[in-house]
Write a protein that holds these residues in place. Structure first.
Motif, PDB file in Angstrom:
ATOM      1  N   ILE A 160       0.836  -1.204   0.000  1.00 13.58           N
ATOM      2  CA  ILE A 160       0.000   0.000   0.000  1.00 13.58           C
ATOM      3  C   ILE A 160       0.867   1.249   0.000  1.00 13.58           C
ATOM      4  O   ILE A 160       0.569   2.235  -0.696  1.00 13.58           O
ATOM      5  N   VAL A 164       2.097   1.902  -3.479  1.00 10.82           N
ATOM      6  CA  VAL A 164       1.042   2.509  -4.299  1.00 10.82           C
ATOM      7  C   VAL A 164       0.924   3.993  -3.949  1.00 10.82           C
ATOM      8  O   VAL A 164       0.801   4.844  -4.832  1.00 10.82           O
ATOM      9  N   ASP A 165       0.973   4.307  -2.648  1.00 10.69           N
ATOM     10  CA  ASP A 165       0.940   5.709  -2.218  1.00 10.69           C
ATOM     11  C   ASP A 165       2.126   6.481  -2.775  1.00 10.69           C
ATOM     12  O   ASP A 165       1.991   7.646  -3.158  1.00 10.69           O
TER      13      ASP A 165
END
Length: 77
Positions: free
Chosen positions: A48, A51-52
């Motif tokens: 995650i 992705v950020d």
């Protein structure tokens, strides 16, 4: 007018707001970089965070490029 010109006119009208957006994205990027110190590669949180990171870099490129283009365009007019 072409669609691109309409979009760029609308974006360049907000040129004074772009440095604030860049500052927010830079702060988010710094906080994200700090969080990478505590994440374990391969975990769900790490994915995650990657992705950020893509979103932060994309925003930096988009807002930075828009600000540069609008400043150049204002100086030519």
């Amino acid at each position: 007018m072409a669609f691109r010109e309409v979009v760029m006119d609308a974006a360049c009208e907000q040129r004074n707001q772009i440095p604030l957006l860049l500052a927010v994205v830079i702060v988010v990027g710094l906080l994200l970089a700090f969080s990478f110190l505590f994440l374990q590669p391969g975990s769900a949180a790490y994915v995650i965070a990657l992705v950020d990171l893509l979103l932060v870099v994309g925003c930096l490129v988009t807002f930075g490029g828009t600000y540069w283009y609008c400043t150049k365009r204002a100086m030519e007019n």
